[in-house]
Design an enzyme around this catalytic site. Structure first.
Site, PDB file in Angstrom:
ATOM      1  NE  ARG A  32      -4.255  -1.698   1.835  1.00  0.00           N
ATOM      2  CZ  ARG A  32      -5.305  -1.769   2.633  1.00  0.00           C
ATOM      3  NH1 ARG A  32      -5.261  -1.269   3.843  1.00  0.00           N
ATOM      4  NH2 ARG A  32      -6.422  -2.335   2.218  1.00  0.00           N
ATOM      5  CG  ASP A 131     -13.204   7.021   7.974  1.00  0.00           C
ATOM      6  OD1 ASP A 131     -13.965   6.067   7.697  1.00  0.00           O
ATOM      7  OD2 ASP A 131     -11.954   6.918   7.960  1.00  0.00           O
TER       8      ASP A 131
HETATM    9  C1  LIG Z   1     -14.576  -0.837   5.255  1.00  0.00           C
HETATM   10  S1  LIG Z   1     -14.886   0.854   5.644  1.00  0.00           S
HETATM   11  C2  LIG Z   1     -16.567   0.787   6.216  1.00  0.00           C
HETATM   12  C3  LIG Z   1     -17.404   1.902   5.636  1.00  0.00           C
HETATM   13  C4  LIG Z   1     -18.893   1.837   5.976  1.00  0.00           C
HETATM   14  N1  LIG Z   1     -19.112   1.893   7.405  1.00  0.00           N
HETATM   15  C5  LIG Z   1     -19.551   0.619   5.378  1.00  0.00           C
HETATM   16  O1  LIG Z   1     -19.918  -0.298   6.122  1.00  0.00           O
HETATM   17  O2  LIG Z   1     -19.699   0.557   4.155  1.00  0.00           O
HETATM   18  C6  LIG Z   1     -13.970   1.029   7.180  1.00  0.00           C
HETATM   19  C7  LIG Z   1     -13.643   2.477   7.530  1.00  0.00           C
HETATM   20  O3  LIG Z   1     -13.236   2.513   8.904  1.00  0.00           O
HETATM   21  C8  LIG Z   1     -12.317   3.565   9.045  1.00  0.00           C
HETATM   22  N2  LIG Z   1     -11.601   3.393  10.324  1.00  0.00           N
HETATM   23  C9  LIG Z   1     -10.677   2.458  10.655  1.00  0.00           C
HETATM   24  N3  LIG Z   1     -10.254   2.642  11.922  1.00  0.00           N
HETATM   25  C10 LIG Z   1     -10.926   3.714  12.403  1.00  0.00           C
HETATM   26  C11 LIG Z   1     -10.910   4.402  13.649  1.00  0.00           C
HETATM   27  N4  LIG Z   1     -10.119   4.018  14.658  1.00  0.00           N
HETATM   28  N5  LIG Z   1     -11.717   5.473  13.790  1.00  0.00           N
HETATM   29  C12 LIG Z   1     -12.522   5.887  12.777  1.00  0.00           C
HETATM   30  N6  LIG Z   1     -12.569   5.278  11.581  1.00  0.00           N
HETATM   31  C13 LIG Z   1     -11.787   4.199  11.400  1.00  0.00           C
HETATM   32  C14 LIG Z   1     -11.438   3.450   7.802  1.00  0.00           C
HETATM   33  O4  LIG Z   1     -10.735   4.626   7.524  1.00  0.00           O
HETATM   34  C15 LIG Z   1     -12.490   3.071   6.748  1.00  0.00           C
HETATM   35  O5  LIG Z   1     -12.925   4.211   6.027  1.00  0.00           O
END
Ligand SMILES: C[S@@+](CC[C@H](N)C(=O)[O-])C[C@H]1O[C@@H](n2cnc3c(N)ncnc32)[C@H](O)[C@@H]1O
Length: 262
Positions: A32, A131
């Site tokens: 990445r 996020d």
């Molecule tokens: C797979 S996406 C899920 C998006 C949406 N909730 C869905 O279900 O379609 C996961 C997201 O979690 C965010 N993320 C990961 N760790 C996090 C944290 N500690 N606090 C806030 N966001 C976080 C990532 O940046 C990413 O955009």
């Protein structure tokens, strides 16, 4: 990548997000970041790690966070939750506030807003998205998506809530301004208390707990709990279990938990 550089990147990611890559996925870190190393004209990842440590490289740290987190999402993903939200909005009255925790590029928050806008006047609901990755939050705020992303939005909703781009925006659509104004986004780490946002009737917490171990999952839910009003609902991803999370949460539907009186 030297072991030390890899450990530094993993430590950086965990400090900002709580995410720990399991040993068998650590090669992903390299995959990445390598394109960015080349783009910056750096010889290797060790040099990139040195750049990340510089006080004047806040933008690069934001870029690395975006690159190291997984942002897969789509409009109306796991549609059962939007059918549930529609029923909930129909069966209740008054203002509604929804939090999209881990909102990625905003599709989840805008999908919820479309559902609510069909059951409430625009002034009577609000959706808030957070996020940890700054780049995806900026994209969410813009509300501009490639046309391919429209494939999971019904024709009726596309007509009502989306605008097809023209000129330089050919091939894109945007969320219509009246709806976009009901949706706000902010960078926030779910590991830390989210202050100054009020309380919510519904919290979407989907497809993010999978990146954490059991104590971290419980910690995230505990941190969000003060934001969920008693009687409010927490929605988890369909592959995520509510087991072992806060004891005030009672399952009331598939991946739908209700916060009971303490
Ligand atoms: C797979 S996406 C899920 C998006 C949406 N909730 C869905 O279900 O379609 C996961 C997201 O979690 C965010 N993320 C990961 N760790 C996090 C944290 N500690 N606090 C806030 N966001 C976080 C990532 O940046 C990413 O955009």
């Amino acid at each position: 990548m030297g072991d030390r550089a890899l450990r530094t990147v993993l430590g950086f990611l965990e400090a900002h997000t709580g995410i720990r890559y399991p040993p068998n996925k650590q090669s992903l870190v390299v995959a990445r970041l390598v394109p960015r190393v080349r783009q910056r004209g750096l010889p290797d990842l060790d040099a990139y790690v040195a750049v990340l440590a510089r006080p004047d490289e806040a933008e690069e740290r934001a870029f690395a966070l975006d690159a190291l987190t997984t942002h897969e999402t789509r409009f109306f993903r796991e549609p059962g939750h939007y059918e549930w939200l529609d029923r909930y909005a129909r069966e209740t009255q008054g203002p509604l506030r929804v939090l999209s925790a881990a909102s990625s590029t905003g599709e989840e928050a805008y999908s919820a807003a479309m559902v609510l806008a069909e059951r409430r006047p625009l002034a009577e609901f609000e959706v808030f998205g957070v996020d940890v990755a700054p780049g995806v939050v900026e994209r969410a705020k813009r509300g501009l998506y490639p046309l391919a992303a429209a494939s999971t939005i019904s024709a009726d909703r596309l007509r009502r809530w989306c605008l097809r781009g023209t000129g330089v925006y050919q091939g894109y659509f945007s969320v219509a301004p009246p709806l976009r104004q009901r949706v706000r986004f902010r960078v926030a780490n779910l590991m830390e208390p989210l202050r100054g946002v009020g309380t919510f009737d519904v919290i979407f917490l989907r497809n993010v707990l999978i990146y954490f171990d059991a104590p971290q999952r419980a910690h995230v839910v505990e941190t969000l709990m003060p934001l969920l009003r008693t009687g409010g609902h927490l929605l988890l991803g369909h592959s995520e279990s509510g087991r072992g999370l806060d004891r005030s949460l009672r399952p009331v539907g598939p991946s739908v938990l209700r916060r009971e009186d303490p």
